[in-house]
Design a protein around this motif. Sequence first.
Motif, PDB file in Angstrom:
ATOM      1  N   ARG A   1      40.112  35.485  88.931  1.00 52.31           N
ATOM      2  CA  ARG A   1      40.025  36.121  87.129  1.00 52.31           C
ATOM      3  C   ARG A   1      39.288  35.276  86.387  1.00 52.31           C
ATOM      4  N   PHE A   2      38.714  35.242  85.210  1.00 48.82           N
ATOM      5  CA  PHE A   2      38.206  34.379  83.884  1.00 48.82           C
ATOM      6  C   PHE A   2      38.900  34.709  82.885  1.00 48.82           C
ATOM      7  N   ALA A   3      39.578  34.363  82.616  1.00 47.62           N
ATOM      8  CA  ALA A   3      39.878  34.803  80.993  1.00 47.62           C
ATOM      9  C   ALA A   3      39.914  33.638  79.823  1.00 47.62           C
ATOM     10  N   PRO A   4      38.994  33.340  79.174  1.00 45.91           N
ATOM     11  CA  PRO A   4      38.244  33.607  78.062  1.00 45.91           C
ATOM     12  C   PRO A   4      39.049  33.478  76.470  1.00 45.91           C
ATOM     13  N   THR A   5      39.264  32.876  76.041  1.00 47.15           N
ATOM     14  CA  THR A   5      40.133  32.955  74.224  1.00 47.15           C
ATOM     15  C   THR A   5      39.132  33.033  73.726  1.00 47.15           C
ATOM     16  N   PRO A   6      38.468  33.913  72.993  1.00 49.93           N
ATOM     17  CA  PRO A   6      37.609  34.136  72.042  1.00 49.93           C
ATOM     18  C   PRO A   6      38.212  33.137  70.435  1.00 49.93           C
ATOM     19  N   SER A   7      38.270  32.382  70.180  1.00 53.25           N
ATOM     20  CA  SER A   7      38.539  31.606  69.452  1.00 53.25           C
ATOM     21  C   SER A   7      36.735  30.527  69.172  1.00 53.25           C
ATOM     22  N   GLY A   8      36.495  30.666  69.756  1.00 50.46           N
ATOM     23  CA  GLY A   8      34.896  30.011  70.375  1.00 50.46           C
ATOM     24  C   GLY A   8      33.918  30.347  70.883  1.00 50.46           C
TER      25      GLY A   8
ATOM     26  N   LEU B   1      44.409  37.349  72.088  1.00 51.76           N
ATOM     27  CA  LEU B   1      45.808  38.020  71.233  1.00 51.76           C
ATOM     28  C   LEU B   1      45.947  37.315  69.606  1.00 51.76           C
ATOM     29  N   ASP B   2      45.032  37.041  69.326  1.00 56.22           N
ATOM     30  CA  ASP B   2      44.917  35.518  68.152  1.00 56.22           C
ATOM     31  C   ASP B   2      43.709  36.626  66.775  1.00 56.22           C
ATOM     32  N   PRO B   3      44.241  37.534  66.085  1.00 56.57           N
ATOM     33  CA  PRO B   3      42.750  37.814  66.233  1.00 56.57           C
ATOM     34  C   PRO B   3      42.492  36.358  64.479  1.00 56.57           C
ATOM     35  N   PRO B   4      43.411  36.492  63.862  1.00 59.76           N
ATOM     36  CA  PRO B   4      43.233  35.303  62.664  1.00 59.76           C
ATOM     37  C   PRO B   4      42.583  34.553  63.370  1.00 59.76           C
ATOM     38  N   ARG B   5      42.565  33.654  64.337  1.00 61.16           N
ATOM     39  CA  ARG B   5      41.283  32.609  65.215  1.00 61.16           C
ATOM     40  C   ARG B   5      40.230  33.111  65.783  1.00 61.16           C
ATOM     41  N   GLU B   6      40.248  33.980  65.456  1.00 61.42           N
ATOM     42  CA  GLU B   6      38.692  34.947  66.743  1.00 61.42           C
ATOM     43  C   GLU B   6      38.009  34.640  65.741  1.00 61.42           C
TER      44      GLU B   6
ATOM     45  N   ARG C   1      56.757  35.483  71.075  1.00 64.53           N
ATOM     46  CA  ARG C   1      56.274  36.803  70.316  1.00 64.53           C
ATOM     47  C   ARG C   1      56.237  35.729  69.138  1.00 64.53           C
ATOM     48  N   ARG C   2      55.477  35.210  68.122  1.00 67.91           N
ATOM     49  CA  ARG C   2      55.263  34.845  66.707  1.00 67.91           C
ATOM     50  C   ARG C   2      56.285  35.792  65.766  1.00 67.91           C
ATOM     51  N   ARG C   3      56.656  34.842  65.149  1.00 67.79           N
ATOM     52  CA  ARG C   3      57.217  35.327  63.415  1.00 67.79           C
ATOM     53  C   ARG C   3      55.917  36.730  62.693  1.00 67.79           C
ATOM     54  N   ASP C   4      54.469  36.319  63.085  1.00 65.70           N
ATOM     55  CA  ASP C   4      54.046  37.066  62.283  1.00 65.70           C
ATOM     56  C   ASP C   4      53.445  38.077  63.375  1.00 65.70           C
ATOM     57  N   GLY C   5      54.582  38.446  65.109  1.00 69.71           N
ATOM     58  CA  GLY C   5      54.072  39.904  65.448  1.00 69.71           C
ATOM     59  C   GLY C   5      53.116  39.605  66.236  1.00 69.71           C
ATOM     60  N   LEU C   6      52.479  38.230  66.461  1.00 65.81           N
ATOM     61  CA  LEU C   6      51.414  37.949  67.439  1.00 65.81           C
ATOM     62  C   LEU C   6      52.111  37.503  68.785  1.00 65.81           C
ATOM     63  N   TYR C   7      51.919  38.515  70.321  1.00 63.71           N
ATOM     64  CA  TYR C   7      52.219  38.058  70.836  1.00 63.71           C
ATOM     65  C   TYR C   7      51.929  36.611  71.334  1.00 63.71           C
ATOM     66  N   ALA C   8      53.022  35.730  72.500  1.00 61.87           N
ATOM     67  CA  ALA C   8      52.309  34.413  72.954  1.00 61.87           C
ATOM     68  C   ALA C   8      51.076  34.789  73.938  1.00 61.87           C
TER      69      ALA C   8
ATOM     70  N   GLY D   1      36.305   9.439  74.979  1.00 59.19           N
ATOM     71  CA  GLY D   1      37.392   9.828  75.643  1.00 59.19           C
ATOM     72  C   GLY D   1      38.520  11.351  75.569  1.00 59.19           C
ATOM     73  N   HIS D   2      37.171  11.780  74.280  1.00 57.95           N
ATOM     74  CA  HIS D   2      37.669  13.131  74.051  1.00 57.95           C
ATOM     75  C   HIS D   2      37.821  14.148  74.873  1.00 57.95           C
ATOM     76  N   LYS D   3      38.922  14.990  75.077  1.00 62.13           N
ATOM     77  CA  LYS D   3      38.249  16.041  75.925  1.00 62.13           C
ATOM     78  C   LYS D   3      37.275  17.077  75.177  1.00 62.13           C
ATOM     79  N   LEU D   4      36.568  17.351  76.620  1.00 63.66           N
ATOM     80  CA  LEU D   4      35.491  18.736  75.410  1.00 63.66           C
ATOM     81  C   LEU D   4      36.064  19.923  75.212  1.00 63.66           C
ATOM     82  N   GLY D   5      35.788  20.298  74.321  1.00 65.17           N
ATOM     83  CA  GLY D   5      36.304  21.420  73.940  1.00 65.17           C
ATOM     84  C   GLY D   5      36.371  21.901  73.181  1.00 65.17           C
ATOM     85  N   LYS D   6      36.631  22.819  71.857  1.00 68.82           N
ATOM     86  CA  LYS D   6      37.057  23.899  70.969  1.00 68.82           C
ATOM     87  C   LYS D   6      36.397  22.935  69.722  1.00 68.82           C
ATOM     88  N   SER D   7      37.240  22.451  69.911  1.00 67.17           N
ATOM     89  CA  SER D   7      37.666  22.082  68.393  1.00 67.17           C
ATOM     90  C   SER D   7      36.490  19.911  68.588  1.00 67.17           C
TER      91      SER D   7
END
Length: 295
Positions: free
Chosen positions: A9-16, A47-52, A164-171, A226-232
Amino acid sequence: MTASSYIGRFAPTPSGHLHFGSLVAALASYLDARASNGRWLMRMEDLDPPREEPGAQAAILSALESYGFEWDGELVRQSERHDAYAEVLNRLFSHGLAYACTCSRKQLESYNGIYPGLCRNAGHGLEDTAIRLRVPELAYHFTDRVQGEFRQHLGREVGDFVIRRRDGLYAYQLAVVLDDAWQGVTDIVRGADLLDSTPRQLYLQELLGLPQPRYLHVPLIIQPDGHKLGKSYRSPPLARDQATPLLLRALRALGQQPGVELSYASPRELLDWGIRHWNAAMIPHTPTLEDAQLH
Ligand code: GLU
Ligand code: ZN
Protein backbone atom coordinates in the motif's frame (compact mmCIF):
# COMPACT_ATOMS: atom_id res chain seq x y z
CA MET A 1 1.33 -15.45 -13.58
CA THR A 2 0.73 -17.17 -10.29
CA ALA A 3 -1.55 -15.85 -7.61
CA SER A 4 0.27 -13.94 -4.89
CA SER A 5 -0.60 -13.24 -1.31
CA TYR A 6 1.39 -10.00 -1.30
CA ILE A 7 -0.61 -6.89 -0.41
CA GLY A 8 1.23 -3.57 -0.35
CA ARG A 9 0.00 0.00 0.00
CA PHE A 10 0.87 3.66 -0.29
CA ALA A 11 -0.54 5.85 2.47
CA PRO A 12 0.02 9.56 1.87
CA THR A 13 -0.98 12.28 4.32
CA PRO A 14 -2.75 15.17 2.58
CA SER A 15 -0.98 17.88 4.56
CA GLY A 16 0.72 18.99 1.36
CA HIS A 17 1.72 17.94 -2.13
CA LEU A 18 3.85 14.94 -3.02
CA HIS A 19 7.55 15.72 -3.27
CA PHE A 20 10.51 13.75 -4.52
CA GLY A 21 10.89 11.86 -1.23
CA SER A 22 7.28 10.68 -1.38
CA LEU A 23 7.76 9.64 -5.02
CA VAL A 24 10.67 7.43 -3.97
CA ALA A 25 8.54 5.79 -1.24
CA ALA A 26 5.54 5.34 -3.57
CA LEU A 27 7.74 3.88 -6.30
CA ALA A 28 9.44 1.41 -3.95
CA SER A 29 6.16 0.14 -2.53
CA TYR A 30 4.60 -0.08 -5.99
CA LEU A 31 7.51 -1.93 -7.61
CA ASP A 32 7.94 -4.29 -4.68
CA ALA A 33 4.23 -5.19 -4.83
CA ARG A 34 4.03 -5.60 -8.60
CA ALA A 35 7.31 -7.51 -8.85
CA SER A 36 5.74 -9.98 -6.41
CA ASN A 37 2.60 -10.06 -8.52
CA GLY A 38 0.85 -8.52 -5.53
CA ARG A 39 -1.89 -6.00 -4.96
CA TRP A 40 -1.11 -2.34 -4.29
CA LEU A 41 -3.64 -0.33 -2.30
CA MET A 42 -4.06 3.40 -1.80
CA ARG A 43 -5.02 4.87 1.56
CA MET A 44 -5.45 8.55 2.28
CA GLU A 45 -4.29 9.26 5.84
CA ASP A 46 -6.57 12.22 6.42
CA LEU A 47 -6.73 12.00 10.20
CA ASP A 48 -5.97 15.62 10.88
CA PRO A 49 -8.35 18.02 9.11
CA PRO A 50 -6.80 21.17 10.61
CA ARG A 51 -3.47 20.27 9.01
CA GLU A 52 -4.95 19.22 5.70
CA GLU A 53 -4.18 21.45 2.77
CA PRO A 54 -7.32 22.11 0.70
CA GLY A 55 -7.12 20.25 -2.60
CA ALA A 56 -4.16 18.13 -1.49
CA GLN A 57 -6.00 14.81 -1.73
CA ALA A 58 -7.00 15.36 -5.35
CA ALA A 59 -3.56 16.75 -6.20
CA ILE A 60 -1.79 13.70 -4.72
CA LEU A 61 -3.99 11.25 -6.59
CA SER A 62 -3.72 13.04 -9.90
CA ALA A 63 0.07 13.39 -9.54
CA LEU A 64 0.32 9.64 -8.94
CA GLU A 65 -1.87 8.95 -11.96
CA SER A 66 0.17 11.20 -14.20
CA TYR A 67 3.30 9.34 -13.06
CA GLY A 68 1.70 6.11 -14.29
CA PHE A 69 0.72 4.53 -10.96
CA GLU A 70 -2.41 2.36 -10.84
CA TRP A 71 -3.80 1.09 -7.55
CA ASP A 72 -6.13 -1.78 -6.85
CA GLY A 73 -9.60 -1.40 -5.41
CA GLU A 74 -11.23 1.65 -3.93
CA LEU A 75 -9.30 4.40 -2.23
CA VAL A 76 -9.68 4.12 1.56
CA ARG A 77 -9.88 7.29 3.63
CA GLN A 78 -9.02 7.24 7.31
CA SER A 79 -11.60 9.97 7.89
CA GLU A 80 -14.21 7.28 7.17
CA ARG A 81 -12.79 4.80 9.66
CA HIS A 82 -13.44 6.61 12.95
CA ASP A 83 -15.90 4.00 14.23
CA ALA A 84 -13.28 1.28 13.94
CA TYR A 85 -10.71 3.40 15.79
CA ALA A 86 -13.21 4.32 18.51
CA GLU A 87 -14.16 0.70 19.10
CA VAL A 88 -10.55 -0.36 19.66
CA LEU A 89 -9.75 2.72 21.73
CA ASN A 90 -12.67 2.02 24.05
CA ARG A 91 -11.60 -1.59 24.39
CA LEU A 92 -8.03 -0.62 25.30
CA PHE A 93 -9.31 1.97 27.76
CA SER A 94 -11.79 -0.34 29.46
CA HIS A 95 -9.09 -3.00 29.90
CA GLY A 96 -6.77 -0.48 31.51
CA LEU A 97 -4.26 -0.78 28.67
CA ALA A 98 -4.76 2.86 27.80
CA TYR A 99 -5.56 5.79 30.09
CA ALA A 100 -6.59 9.41 29.97
CA CYS A 101 -3.91 12.06 30.34
CA THR A 102 -4.61 15.67 31.28
CA CYS A 103 -1.02 16.89 31.31
CA SER A 104 -0.39 20.16 29.55
CA ARG A 105 2.41 20.64 27.05
CA LYS A 106 4.07 22.91 29.57
CA GLN A 107 4.02 20.22 32.27
CA LEU A 108 5.80 17.83 29.93
CA GLU A 109 8.35 20.30 28.62
CA SER A 110 11.30 19.00 30.58
CA TYR A 111 10.94 15.30 29.73
CA ASN A 112 12.42 15.26 26.20
CA GLY A 113 9.29 13.84 24.63
CA ILE A 114 9.27 10.69 26.77
CA TYR A 115 6.09 10.74 28.80
CA PRO A 116 6.93 10.13 32.47
CA GLY A 117 3.64 8.37 33.28
CA LEU A 118 2.21 11.14 35.47
CA CYS A 119 -1.43 10.21 34.76
CA ARG A 120 -0.95 6.43 34.68
CA ASN A 121 -2.90 5.80 37.85
CA ALA A 122 -4.94 8.99 38.03
CA GLY A 123 -8.15 7.43 36.75
CA HIS A 124 -9.19 10.42 34.61
CA GLY A 125 -12.32 10.00 32.48
CA LEU A 126 -12.22 9.50 28.75
CA GLU A 127 -13.90 12.75 27.67
CA ASP A 128 -11.89 15.78 26.53
CA THR A 129 -8.57 14.22 27.42
CA ALA A 130 -5.69 12.72 25.49
CA ILE A 131 -5.56 8.93 25.61
CA ARG A 132 -2.19 7.26 26.05
CA LEU A 133 -1.25 3.64 25.55
CA ARG A 134 0.65 2.10 28.44
CA VAL A 135 3.91 0.67 27.10
CA PRO A 136 5.77 -2.28 28.64
CA GLU A 137 9.34 -2.00 29.93
CA LEU A 138 10.53 -4.06 27.00
CA ALA A 139 12.54 -3.70 23.82
CA TYR A 140 10.72 -4.42 20.57
CA HIS A 141 12.72 -5.36 17.51
CA PHE A 142 12.30 -6.48 13.95
CA THR A 143 14.41 -7.14 10.88
CA ASP A 144 13.86 -4.56 8.20
CA ARG A 145 14.51 -5.75 4.65
CA VAL A 146 16.83 -2.82 4.00
CA GLN A 147 17.78 -1.35 7.36
CA GLY A 148 18.41 -4.71 9.05
CA GLU A 149 17.84 -5.24 12.76
CA PHE A 150 16.11 -2.34 14.51
CA ARG A 151 15.47 -2.31 18.23
CA GLN A 152 13.83 0.17 20.55
CA HIS A 153 13.04 0.02 24.25
CA LEU A 154 9.49 1.30 24.52
CA GLY A 155 9.61 2.26 28.17
CA ARG A 156 12.93 4.08 28.08
CA GLU A 157 12.98 5.46 24.53
CA VAL A 158 9.30 6.19 23.80
CA GLY A 159 7.12 6.15 26.91
CA ASP A 160 3.33 5.86 27.01
CA PHE A 161 2.24 7.38 23.71
CA VAL A 162 -0.87 9.20 22.56
CA ILE A 163 -3.40 7.19 20.54
CA ARG A 164 -6.14 9.84 20.64
CA ARG A 165 -5.47 13.51 21.04
CA ARG A 166 -7.27 15.77 23.45
CA ASP A 167 -9.13 17.35 20.53
CA GLY A 168 -10.57 13.93 19.69
CA LEU A 169 -8.36 13.21 16.66
CA TYR A 170 -6.96 9.69 16.42
CA ALA A 171 -3.22 9.26 16.26
CA TYR A 172 -1.36 7.91 13.27
CA GLN A 173 0.10 5.01 15.31
CA LEU A 174 -3.31 3.57 16.13
CA ALA A 175 -4.94 4.18 12.75
CA VAL A 176 -2.06 2.80 10.69
CA VAL A 177 -1.97 -0.48 12.61
CA LEU A 178 -5.73 -1.00 12.44
CA ASP A 179 -5.96 -0.13 8.76
CA ASP A 180 -2.99 -2.20 7.62
CA ALA A 181 -4.51 -5.22 9.37
CA TRP A 182 -8.04 -4.48 8.13
CA GLN A 183 -6.78 -4.17 4.54
CA GLY A 184 -4.71 -7.36 4.87
CA VAL A 185 -1.43 -5.57 4.15
CA THR A 186 1.45 -8.07 4.20
CA ASP A 187 4.28 -5.70 3.25
CA ILE A 188 4.88 -2.17 4.40
CA VAL A 189 7.32 -0.21 2.25
CA ARG A 190 7.73 3.40 3.36
CA GLY A 191 10.25 6.10 4.22
CA ALA A 192 12.92 5.58 6.86
CA ASP A 193 11.49 8.50 8.86
CA LEU A 194 8.96 5.94 10.14
CA LEU A 195 11.53 3.37 11.24
CA ASP A 196 11.32 4.52 14.84
CA SER A 197 7.51 4.37 14.81
CA THR A 198 7.62 0.68 13.95
CA PRO A 199 8.26 -0.73 17.46
CA ARG A 200 5.16 1.12 18.72
CA GLN A 201 3.22 -0.43 15.88
CA LEU A 202 4.60 -3.90 16.68
CA TYR A 203 3.43 -3.49 20.25
CA LEU A 204 -0.07 -2.50 19.13
CA GLN A 205 -0.21 -5.48 16.75
CA GLU A 206 0.79 -7.80 19.58
CA LEU A 207 -1.71 -6.28 21.98
CA LEU A 208 -4.57 -6.56 19.48
CA GLY A 209 -3.63 -10.00 18.16
CA LEU A 210 -2.96 -8.68 14.64
CA PRO A 211 -0.47 -10.22 12.22
CA GLN A 212 2.91 -8.55 11.83
CA PRO A 213 3.68 -7.42 8.27
CA ARG A 214 7.15 -7.41 6.71
CA TYR A 215 8.85 -4.00 6.68
CA LEU A 216 11.09 -2.24 4.21
CA HIS A 217 12.12 1.33 5.01
CA VAL A 218 13.61 3.20 2.06
CA PRO A 219 16.38 5.74 2.64
CA LEU A 220 15.41 9.34 3.10
CA ILE A 221 16.28 11.86 0.46
CA ILE A 222 18.55 14.51 1.92
CA GLN A 223 19.57 17.74 0.30
CA PRO A 224 23.28 18.49 -0.05
CA ASP A 225 22.96 20.98 2.82
CA GLY A 226 21.71 18.19 5.08
CA HIS A 227 18.00 19.04 5.14
CA LYS A 228 15.57 16.20 4.84
CA LEU A 229 13.56 16.63 1.67
CA GLY A 230 10.12 16.97 3.14
CA LYS A 231 6.92 18.89 3.24
CA SER A 232 8.31 21.70 5.29
CA TYR A 233 11.49 22.65 3.52
CA ARG A 234 11.77 23.98 -0.04
CA SER A 235 10.60 20.77 -1.63
CA PRO A 236 8.85 21.46 -4.90
CA PRO A 237 5.67 19.60 -5.86
CA LEU A 238 6.18 16.86 -8.43
CA ALA A 239 6.01 18.60 -11.78
CA ARG A 240 3.61 16.91 -14.16
CA ASP A 241 5.87 17.40 -17.17
CA GLN A 242 8.89 15.93 -15.37
CA ALA A 243 7.53 12.44 -14.76
CA THR A 244 10.15 10.64 -16.85
CA PRO A 245 13.27 12.35 -15.45
CA LEU A 246 11.97 12.24 -11.88
CA LEU A 247 11.01 8.56 -12.11
CA LEU A 248 14.50 7.83 -13.48
CA ARG A 249 16.05 9.68 -10.56
CA ALA A 250 13.77 7.93 -8.10
CA LEU A 251 14.76 4.54 -9.58
CA ARG A 252 18.43 5.46 -9.19
CA ALA A 253 17.85 6.69 -5.62
CA LEU A 254 16.55 3.15 -4.98
CA GLY A 255 19.75 1.62 -6.37
CA GLN A 256 18.11 0.43 -9.58
CA GLN A 257 20.04 0.96 -12.81
CA PRO A 258 17.89 2.12 -15.72
CA GLY A 259 20.03 2.73 -18.80
CA VAL A 260 20.21 5.95 -20.82
CA GLU A 261 18.02 4.39 -23.51
CA LEU A 262 15.11 4.94 -21.11
CA SER A 263 15.56 8.73 -21.09
CA TYR A 264 12.58 9.19 -23.41
CA ALA A 265 10.42 6.36 -22.12
CA SER A 266 6.90 7.15 -20.95
CA PRO A 267 6.18 6.99 -17.19
CA ARG A 268 4.26 3.75 -17.73
CA GLU A 269 7.18 2.20 -19.66
CA LEU A 270 9.53 3.17 -16.84
CA LEU A 271 7.31 1.58 -14.22
CA ASP A 272 7.09 -1.59 -16.30
CA TRP A 273 10.87 -1.62 -16.66
CA GLY A 274 11.12 -1.11 -12.90
CA ILE A 275 8.81 -4.06 -12.19
CA ARG A 276 10.79 -6.38 -14.48
CA HIS A 277 14.15 -5.36 -13.03
CA TRP A 278 13.21 -4.73 -9.40
CA ASN A 279 15.93 -5.75 -6.98
CA ALA A 280 15.25 -4.68 -3.41
CA ALA A 281 18.71 -5.90 -2.38
CA MET A 282 20.17 -2.94 -4.31
CA ILE A 283 18.37 -0.30 -2.21
CA PRO A 284 20.94 1.73 -0.28
CA HIS A 285 20.30 1.94 3.43
CA THR A 286 21.90 5.33 3.89
CA PRO A 287 20.23 8.61 2.91
CA THR A 288 20.47 9.64 -0.71
CA LEU A 289 21.70 13.12 -1.58
CA GLU A 290 19.49 14.99 -4.01
CA ASP A 291 19.43 18.55 -5.18
CA ALA A 292 15.84 19.60 -4.61
CA GLN A 293 16.19 22.53 -6.97
CA LEU A 294 16.61 20.21 -9.94
CA HIS A 295 13.10 19.35 -10.91
N1 GLU B 1 0.89 8.76 6.15
C1 GLU B 1 2.29 8.59 6.47
C2 GLU B 1 3.10 9.68 5.79
O1 GLU B 1 2.66 10.25 4.81
C3 GLU B 1 2.83 7.26 6.01
C4 GLU B 1 2.31 6.16 6.84
C5 GLU B 1 2.93 4.82 6.58
O2 GLU B 1 3.38 4.56 5.44
O3 GLU B 1 2.92 4.02 7.51
O4 GLU B 1 4.20 9.95 6.25
ZN1 ZN C 1 -0.74 13.10 31.95
